[in-house]
Motif scaffolding. Structure first.
Motif, short mmCIF file in Angstrom:
data_model
loop_
_atom_site.label_atom_id
_atom_site.label_comp_id
_atom_site.label_asym_id
_atom_site.label_seq_id
_atom_site.Cartn_x
_atom_site.Cartn_y
_atom_site.Cartn_z
N GLN C 93 10.88 1.45 2.99
CA GLN C 93 9.60 0.96 2.51
C GLN C 93 9.14 -0.17 3.43
OE1 GLN C 93 9.05 0.91 -1.69
NE2 GLN C 93 9.33 3.02 -1.05
N CYS C 94 7.85 -0.44 3.38
CA CYS C 94 7.37 -1.63 4.10
C CYS C 94 8.14 -2.84 3.57
CB CYS C 94 5.88 -1.83 3.86
SG CYS C 94 4.88 -0.45 4.44
N GLY C 95 8.31 -2.84 2.22
CA GLY C 95 8.98 -3.96 1.57
C GLY C 95 10.48 -4.03 1.83
N SER C 96 11.03 -3.06 2.54
CA SER C 96 12.44 -3.16 2.92
C SER C 96 12.65 -4.30 3.90
CB SER C 96 12.95 -1.85 3.54
OG SER C 96 12.94 -0.82 2.58
N CYS C 97 11.62 -4.57 4.68
CA CYS C 97 11.73 -5.64 5.67
C CYS C 97 10.66 -6.71 5.49
CB CYS C 97 11.62 -5.08 7.09
SG CYS C 97 12.91 -3.88 7.47
N HIS C 98 9.46 -6.30 5.09
CA HIS C 98 8.34 -7.24 5.00
C HIS C 98 8.24 -7.80 3.59
CE1 HIS C 98 6.76 -6.00 8.95
NE2 HIS C 98 7.19 -4.80 8.62
N GLN C 99 8.36 -9.12 3.48
CA GLN C 99 8.26 -9.76 2.17
C GLN C 99 6.88 -10.42 2.02
OE1 GLN C 99 10.46 -8.57 0.42
NE2 GLN C 99 11.73 -7.87 2.14
N ALA C 111 3.30 -10.69 3.96
CA ALA C 111 2.18 -11.12 3.13
C ALA C 111 2.23 -10.24 1.88
CB ALA C 111 0.86 -10.95 3.85
N PRO C 112 1.60 -10.69 0.81
CA PRO C 112 1.62 -9.86 -0.40
C PRO C 112 1.12 -8.44 -0.13
CG PRO C 112 0.79 -12.05 -0.92
CD PRO C 112 0.94 -11.98 0.57
N HIS C 113 1.70 -7.50 -0.83
CA HIS C 113 1.44 -6.04 -0.76
C HIS C 113 1.33 -5.53 0.68
CE1 HIS C 113 -3.03 -6.11 -0.21
NE2 HIS C 113 -2.97 -7.23 -0.88
N TRP C 114 2.25 -5.98 1.52
CA TRP C 114 2.30 -5.52 2.92
C TRP C 114 2.34 -3.99 2.94
CZ3 TRP C 114 2.11 -8.75 7.16
CH2 TRP C 114 2.29 -8.14 8.42
N SER C 115 1.39 -3.40 3.60
CA SER C 115 1.33 -1.93 3.63
C SER C 115 0.32 -1.49 4.68
CB SER C 115 0.89 -1.39 2.26
OG SER C 115 -0.34 -2.00 1.89
N LEU C 116 0.25 -0.21 4.87
CA LEU C 116 -0.76 0.33 5.79
C LEU C 116 -2.08 0.47 5.05
CD1 LEU C 116 0.82 3.23 7.88
CD2 LEU C 116 0.35 0.86 8.51
#
Lengths: 155, 723, 202
Positions: C93-99, C111-116
């Motif tokens: 997930q993006c959230g596996s690395c990006h908090q 950043a919050p809700h880090w995603s494409l």
């Protein structure tokens, strides 16, 4: 700062710098050494653990974000002393060589199987991107399929 | 504290043997130089013995085995376990001569204080082969000693005692070894008995599951990185990010005021920050304003330009017949190959936990060179080496990275300064920037073909940065005596002994940064060059590459074993020259440290990228102690060799070593790994030989040869890139 | 039979509606271009687009399923992919690395809700005019009105991350867009207030 979260089912509170990586809290404050340091840059996956069921690279996870969440490490993967299906599969296929990266791979695999119970080879290629320098990938792939089988038998 | 405390030993005094072995050390030292020369030949893969020389300090059974009252056998290994499966093999070997079940055997790393030390290293694919004979003898002696004590306790003679499954019996009463040992007050030595016939072994030759499997599957704290000592602090060391760098100044004022910082250590060769946690130590280190200077600005191309056949010191490393005039022969076939600088990239960073007290130092760490580490720490602290106790742990990968361990010295120096145990390890960035790299190489191959399409004359000229030379493992004099680098030669000799005239020449180049041992040393690059060239020659001669090779190997034992692996690999893979369904096969083989290995790679091109689908690997490492682990070594070597051949390359940009992170340093991952790896093990020798490195040899050339069949592109530079 | 006819009718009218709707949209934009194109509008537009087209924004607006990263916008390492919800794959997930915030130690941005950005907002390969058109297109922009867009561009912490992008894995500061955050917010508001005019392509 004080941060409270669940670690392998147990409630704990730690008092540390909130920006300290969860990895070091788990390893050095809580003494759970199964989660490994490999790169500190979220690039190798050796530090993979679960936060609320999601595979997370704990070297790049500031502990303050764990507040109120549930963290599971390799030590908490087995249930009542019985190996988790992923650990059982890893044993059956005799996957580890040096073994250092393996907890991270097993945690990533457990997260994968939670969402995709019967992963295809493509799913494995796409999702399991940790680094193993002994290059045990050939057996790992077999073990991931085997873990899915064990899971299916249990259900 | 994670590491289990050593159980209290009952009935077995190790101290007594410690004294005896320390007397024996003088004898070993006296013969040391001689055995080292065998080593050098062995490293180059030219020693004719299959078994590597044993370089241990003691054969006293009491320094190898502990037998607990619960009848557990604890084998203290002077070789370290870094994934290669050595502990499991040693347990099997010991169990068979001890007459115990392999499940009774636990293997631990011998501390140097015990006196059981391997004075060389764990490396060169030698652990099992060098211990094969001594360990069996030690185990058999141990068994006879237990039988002897049992006889005394049971009031009979040793001949009347039978041993099996860890139990001794005189026909009436039975006792476990543990029960007998618990009652021994004074051991009586016995002569080393005759070894059992290999056919009688129950565990040697069986695919026993790794004895460390459960610990590794559960994530047990078995690695150097997991070690702790009470009251331990953390040390971060300032390290250069570039080659040819000298520290001019380091302003640590800010770091000293950072939270958790206990002390700043400034030595002539390093600056260290000691803090309460790793996070605090690293955070403080990052605030140091350091100035580095370099003698000149280096780019990778400058280094590549240095590594050229014709520059530096040449030495003929192999010669048969005469190749003079080869360059002028009409129809000369000639080609050049290169390999890049590679990183070890083992996942566990180098590190150590050291505790230096007034009269002793204790160091827990992952190292491949226990004795060298001990000596270096002793020298730095002005201790006698007997005052330094190295407690080796499991290694999170070795691959040659841990054959030099300056980090242990730094941990010790910091511990001495602060008066507490200090744990210190490399960051990943520092690992990439301060690695002892696999040197770049350049190869020129030339050959002439006879009318019947066989090689008449062949030369291999190789240029390489240092591998063995310059390493602290070997005395500097070796370089002067030897001239060129045995490590760089590894795999550089021509194995086709049926060729009438051949020669190999090694050119030594000293690079402005540390290059050193990387799993299989020169084998990967040399085999890539020679075996790609053999493929070019076969095509030129219009011959099937497998038959072309077979026709040029003589009938010696060595030749026989090589031919057998070639035939086995080709047959198992169903080798064919033809492209079929978009896939082609490539063939290559090598002989490393007397272990021949042949591989067939089945390759296609997908989205413009080389895709390896299947690798067949036939290898003859002599007697196979554990077929499962030998297979595992083949599988791992194939993928690691593939990774180095297809992806890996370190760069130098304005002296900066790049990249410094996994991912940017591209390595094979799950998606690149072949879905099929078919291993065939032959055993045309009756002792165990090298396993952990030989299967790394052929893969690069096998892939390149397949790519040529598919695309007509002859890729002569690693990492392999399609045009 | 009757049912079939009515089905065909419904389908046809739907298609027609879609055509009319999209024509209507295009008409509107064109008319805005004609009526509001002033030097000042062009300047504001360019300001806004200088940020939007910066790699800090564009790296996560791929037209394909692979995020980009770095100053050279290379394909994100480790085979990271969009996934069904733009948040990555099952175990990657993006959230596996990006908090939720930049990690200055690892250099992983957050950043919050880090995603494409959704694929409909895939901008890579488009020029600034095409990007602006897509941004205003309610069929592509998540049905956002101009006010919604203004809010998203000036309030969403993931968007505003581009002005504080932190450091990379070697500790080097990431390049920031050409405007500072305050100027960006002002420019966006001006642009939207002017009716979000898109100048004619030169």
């Amino acid at each position: 700062m004080k941060i409270s979260f669940k670690i392998n089912g147990e409630d704990i509170t730690v008092e540390v710098d909130g920006n300290m990586p969860l990895l070091w809290v788990v390893r050095d404050t809580l003494g759970l050494k199964g989660t490994k340091f490999g790169c500190g840059k979220a690039a190798c996956g050796a530090c993979t653990l679960h936060v609320d069921g999601i595979a997370v690279r704990s070297c790049s996870y500031a502990v303050r974000f764990a507040e109120g969440k549930s963290v599971t490490t390799i030590e908490g993967l087995s249930i009542k002393g019985e190996l988790h299906p992923v650990q059982q599969a890893w044993t059956d296929e005799i996957v580890p060589q040096c073994g250092y990266c393996q907890p991270g791979f097993m945690m990533a695999t457990a997260a994968l199987l939670n969402r995709i119970p019967n992963p295809t080879d493509q799913d494995i290629d796409d999702n399991i991107v940790n680094v193993c320098r002994c290059a045990t990938y050939y057996r790992m792939r077999k073990a991931i399929h085997r873990a899915a089988e064990i899971n299916n038998q249990k259900v | 504290m994670a590491n289990k405390e050593t159980k209290k030993k009952k009935g077995w005094s190790r101290r007594k043997f410690l004294i005896r072995s320390s007397i024996g050390v003088g004898v070993v030292v006296g013969t040391g130089y001689f055995t080292r020369s065998i080593w050098r030949r062995y490293l180059a893969g030219i020693a004719n013995t299959l078994e590597a020389p044993y370089q241990g300090t003691t054969t006293a059974p009491g320094l190898w085995f502990e037998i607990t009252a619960q009848n557990q056998i604890i084998l203290h290994s002077p070789k370290v376990e870094m994934g290669q499966g050595t502990f499991t093999g040693l347990a099997q070997i010991a169990a068979d001569e001890l007459e115990v079940n392999v499940s009774q055997v636990q293997v631990v790393h011998a501390e140097t204080m015990s006196g059981n030390i391997d004075t060389f290293a764990t490396g060169g694919s030698t652990s099992i082969s060098s211990l094969w004979t001594p360990l069996r003898e030690i185990a058999a002696t141990m068994r006879e000693m237990v039988k002897n004590e049992a006889a005394k306790q049971m009031g009979t003679t040793r001949e009347n005692i039978k041993a099996g499954n860890g139990i001794v019996t005189d026909g009436n009463d039975s006792f476990t070894y543990g029960e007998i040992v618990a009652r021994v007050a004074e051991w009586e030595e016995v002569d080393t008995p005759e070894l059992k016939d290999i056919s009688e072994y129950k565990f040697v030759g069986k695919p026993v599951a790794r004895i460390d499997l459960n610990a590794k599957v559960k994530g047990d704290p078995i690695f150097g990185m997991d070690a702790e000592m009470p009251g331990m602090l953390y040390g971060a060391v300032l390290r250069p990010s570039m080659i040819d760098a000298r520290l001019v100044s380091a302003d640590t004022a800010k770091a000293e005021g950072m939270p958790g910082v206990v002390m700043v250590v400034k030595e002539e060769d390093f600056v260290g920050i000691i803090a309460n946690s790793y996070y605090e130590a690293e955070s403080a280190k990052n605030t140091i304003e350091a100035e580095w200077s370099a003698n000149k600005t280096w780019q990778y191309q400058d280094i590549a330009n240095m590594i050229k056949v014709g520059q530096g010191d040449p030495q003929t490393i192999q010669k048969s017949g005469s190749t003079s005039g080869l360059a002028q022969v009409e129809g000369l076939v000639s080609a050049e190959y290169t390999s890049p600088m590679g990183a070890h990239a083992q996942i566990e960073p180098n590190g150590a936990v050291a505790h230096v007290e007034a009269d002793r130092a204790t160091v827990i760490m992952s190292t491949q060179v226990i004795e060298l580490t001990r000596k270096e720490i002793a020298r730095r602290l002005d201790f006698d080496k007997s005052q330094v106790n190295i407690k080796p742990t499991y290694l999170g990968g070795g691959f040659g990275r841990r054959l030099h361990t300056p980090n242990a010295i730094q941990a010790a120096v910091m511990s001495k300064a602060v008066g507490k145990p200090v744990k210190s390890f490399f960051s990943r960035q520092e690992e990439f920037q301060n690695d002892t790299f696999r040197p770049p190489t350049h190869h020129v191959l030339q050959a002439s073909l006879s009318e019947d399409g066989l090689i008449e004359s062949m030369e291999h000229n190789l240029s390489s940065g240092d591998v063995a030379l310059g390493s602290p493992m070997l005395p500097a004099i070796v370089g002067q005596v030897f001239g060129s680098d045995v490590g760089a030669w590894r795999g550089g000799m021509i194995q086709y002994s049926g060729i009438p005239n051949y020669k190999a020449v090694s050119w030594r180049v000293k690079l402005p940064f540390a290059t050193s041992w990387w799993r299989s040393l020169g084998l990967l690059a040399n085999t890539f060059a020679i075996e790609s060239f053999m493929d070019e020659l076969a095509i030129k001669a219009g011959k099937n590459p497998v038959e072309f090779r077979l026709a040029q190997i003589d009938g010696s034992d060595r030749g026989y074993r090589l031919k057998e692996v070639i035939k086995a690999a080709a047959e198992k893979a169903g080798y064919s020259d033809e492209v079929s369904n978009g896939r082609a096969m490539g063939f290559a083989c090598s002989t490393d440290a007397n272990t021949p290995c042949a591989q067939v790679a089945e390759v296609s091109i997908e989205k413009g990228q080389i895709k390896v689908h299947k690798v067949t690997c036939a290898m003859d490492p002599g007697l196979v102690v554990n077929p499962d682990q030998v297979r595992a070594q083949c599988e791992g070597s194939v993928i690691m060799g593939m990774s180095a051949s297809m992806f890996e390359k370190m760069d130098v940009i304005d002296n900066q070593l790049k990249p410094t992170i996994y991912g940017a340093y591209k390595m094979a991952r799950m998606k690149h790994a072949p879905k099929e790896i078919d291993v065939v093990l032959l055993q045309n020798a009756d002792a165990p030989g090298a396993v952990g490195e030989p299967p790394l040899g052929p893969i690069g050339a096998a892939i390149a040869n397949a790519v040529f069949r598919l695309t007509g592109q002859r890729l002569r530079d690693m990492p392999l890139k399609l045009a | 039979m009757k049912l079939k006819k009515s089905l065909i009718f419904t389908a046809l009218s739907f298609v027609l509606l879609v055509i009319v709707y999209s024509l209507d949209g295009r008409e509107k934009i064109v008319s805005e271009r004609v009526h509001t194109e002033t030097d000042q509008n062009v300047e504001v537009f360019d300001k806004v687009m200088s940020v939007v087209t910066h790699k800090r924004c564009m790296n996560c607006h791929p037209a394909d399923d692979f995020p980009r990263q770095g100053e050279d916008s290379h394909v994100h390492r480790f085979g990271v992919q969009r996934g069904v919800d733009n948040h990555g794959l099952a175990a990657l997930q993006c959230g596996s690395c990006h908090q939720e915030a930049n990690n200055l130690l690892s250099g992983v941005p957050g950043a919050p809700h880090w995603s494409l950005a959704p694929k409909s907002m895939g901008w890579q390969g488009l020029n600034k005019f095409e990007i602006a058109t897509a941004m205003l297109d309610r069929t592509k922009n998540g049905n956002r009105s101009k006010a919604d867009i203004a809010h998203h561009l000036t309030e969403d912490p993931l968007v505003l991350w581009v002005f504080e992008p932190g450091v990379d894995n070697e500790g080097t500061e990431r390049e920031k867009p050409p405007l500072i955050k305050e100027d960006w917010i002002t420019a966006v508001k001006e642009w939207i207030a002017a009716g979000a005019p898109i100048p004619a392509e030169e």
